[in-house]
Design an enzyme around this catalytic site. Structure first.
Site, mmCIF file in Angstrom:
data_model
loop_
_atom_site.group_PDB
_atom_site.id
_atom_site.type_symbol
_atom_site.label_atom_id
_atom_site.label_comp_id
_atom_site.label_asym_id
_atom_site.label_seq_id
_atom_site.Cartn_x
_atom_site.Cartn_y
_atom_site.Cartn_z
ATOM 1 C CE LYS A 1 1.799 4.925 8.307
ATOM 2 N NZ LYS A 1 2.102 5.477 6.682
ATOM 3 C CE LYS A 36 5.228 6.488 7.695
ATOM 4 N NZ LYS A 36 4.860 6.539 6.188
ATOM 5 C CE LYS A 86 10.392 3.957 3.306
ATOM 6 N NZ LYS A 86 8.917 4.215 3.006
ATOM 7 N NE ARG A 117 8.044 0.207 4.176
ATOM 8 C CZ ARG A 117 9.198 0.128 4.836
ATOM 9 N NH1 ARG A 117 10.172 -0.325 5.059
ATOM 10 N NH2 ARG A 117 9.084 1.141 5.799
ATOM 11 C CE1 TYR A 141 -4.415 -0.021 3.339
ATOM 12 C CE2 TYR A 141 -3.210 -0.729 5.215
ATOM 13 C CZ TYR A 141 -3.558 0.151 4.008
ATOM 14 O OH TYR A 141 -2.591 0.840 3.982
ATOM 15 C CB SER A 194 0.073 -2.928 5.211
ATOM 16 O OG SER A 194 1.457 -2.583 5.867
#
Ligand code: PBG
Length: 334
Positions: free
Chosen positions: A258, A204, A227, A214, A323, A284
């Site tokens: 990812k 990731k 992060k 988010r 999605y 997303s």
């Protein structure tokens, strides 16, 4: 052996012959996309019989728990084998300790129970990370500006345990702490949850493509800093292989890369080197880009949706979190 040596020179070899008819193209197609390849990420929120649109993700909604059985039944009837749950946690429940993460009655656990009671055949996957419950939006517990690894892993184990008790089939640790797969596997064995799968977010990356997500889980405003001390540097590929090898050794059943589209090289390398069930998360931001261009009339939305998902199959993925799942399943269901 060079492959070109197998082929006659032009005009004996006219590659266009194989492309000349739709049925022929179907015969020689190397990869297929089926509803069974899809995992559908679903956002849940408090309330009753309600849904809120996520503006940066056109067509995607946060749903109240009572609506999930209908959505899950529809997904299953379209041939989608799994749903992944992401909670929009009430900001009042976010704390420094993230205790809401292992509340047996939190939003995720209520969602798991509602889905499994109504549609037992659909696999329910969870996300294991503290960000929806953390006052500072980080995936781990923060003290003195540092994201604490071992304390976070202890919290993640408690979080995973209540998810399994609620009925989760697949745990999806997305936190990128070290040692979390071994700790989760030990918890599962200790409790005799022998058939619970771990789909590790092994590779990731610290990505800008998570922005709309988010918003969807209400973590954008909350996130302080970035992060990068736990998610991977987008410049790295060998490191992704080390993470996958490590997670498999610790007890992961399946691995994930990812984001997806910008990381197809990592997908192909992972499948080639490990031959284990390999998934990609079309995140997303990838969804948002394609939808926005479609809405502007700049791209053909349906065509790029199918093309982008087929690319994951071509790159060796066994499945895709996307999605687009219900929309594309509707289109390709036989
Ligand atoms: C939480 C988590 C994130 C995503 C999945 N799980 C966000 C993040 O790491 O900041 C992103 C999914 C998406 O963008 O669609 N750890």
């Amino acid at each position: 052996m060079a492959r070109s040596q197998n082929q006659a020179p032009f005009p004996a070899y006219r590659p266009r012959r194989l492309r000349a008819h739709p049925s022929l193209r179907e015969m020689v197609r190397e990869n297929t996309l089926a509803p069974g390849d899809l995992i559908w990420p679903v956002f849940v929120m408090d309330g009753q019989d309600d849904a809120h649109p996520i503006h940066s993700m056109p067509g995607v909604f946060r749903h109240t728990v009572d609506r999930l059985p209908v959505l899950a039944a529809r997904a299953r009837s379209l041939g989608i084998p799994a749903i992944c749950i992401f909670p929009y946690t009430n900001p009042r429940l976010k704390t420094q300790t993230c205790a809401e993460a292992w509340n047996p009655d939190n939003l995720t656990n209520r969602a798991i129970r509602a889905i499994k009671a109504a549609v037992p055949d659909i696999m329910v996957m969870t996300d294991i990370a503290l960000d929806p419950y953390n006052i500072n939006g980080q995936d781990g517990i923060v003290r003195g500006g540092e994201i604490l690894n071992d304390e976070t892993v202890e919290a993640l184990v408690k979080m995973g345990e209540v998810q399994v008790q609620a009925g989760a089939d697949i745990l999806g640790p997305s936190d990128m702490m070290d040692g979390r797969i071994a700790a989760l596997r030990a918890m599962l064995e200790k409790n005799k949850f022998h058939n619970i799968n771990i789909l590790s977010y092994s590779a990731k990356y610290a990505s800008g493509f998570y922005g709309p997500f988010r918003d969807a889980v209400g973590a954008s405003g909350a996130l302080i800093g970035d992060k990068k001390t736990y998610q991977m540097d987008p410049a790295n590929s060998d490191e992704a292989m080390r993470m996958i090898a490590r997670d498999l050794r610790e007890g992961a059943d399946m691995v994930m890369i990812k984001p997806g589209m910008p990381y197809l090289d990592i997908c192909l390398r992972a499948k080639t080197e490990f031959q284990v069930p390999t998934f990609a998360y079309q995140v997303s931001g990838e969804y948002a880009m394609l939808k926005a261009a479609d809405q502007n009339g700049w791209l053909n939305g349906q065509q790029v949706m199918l093309e982008s998902l087929m690319a994951f199959k071509r790159a060796g993925c066994d499945g895709i979190l996307t999605y687009f799942a219900p929309e594309v399943a509707e289109l390709i269901t036989p």
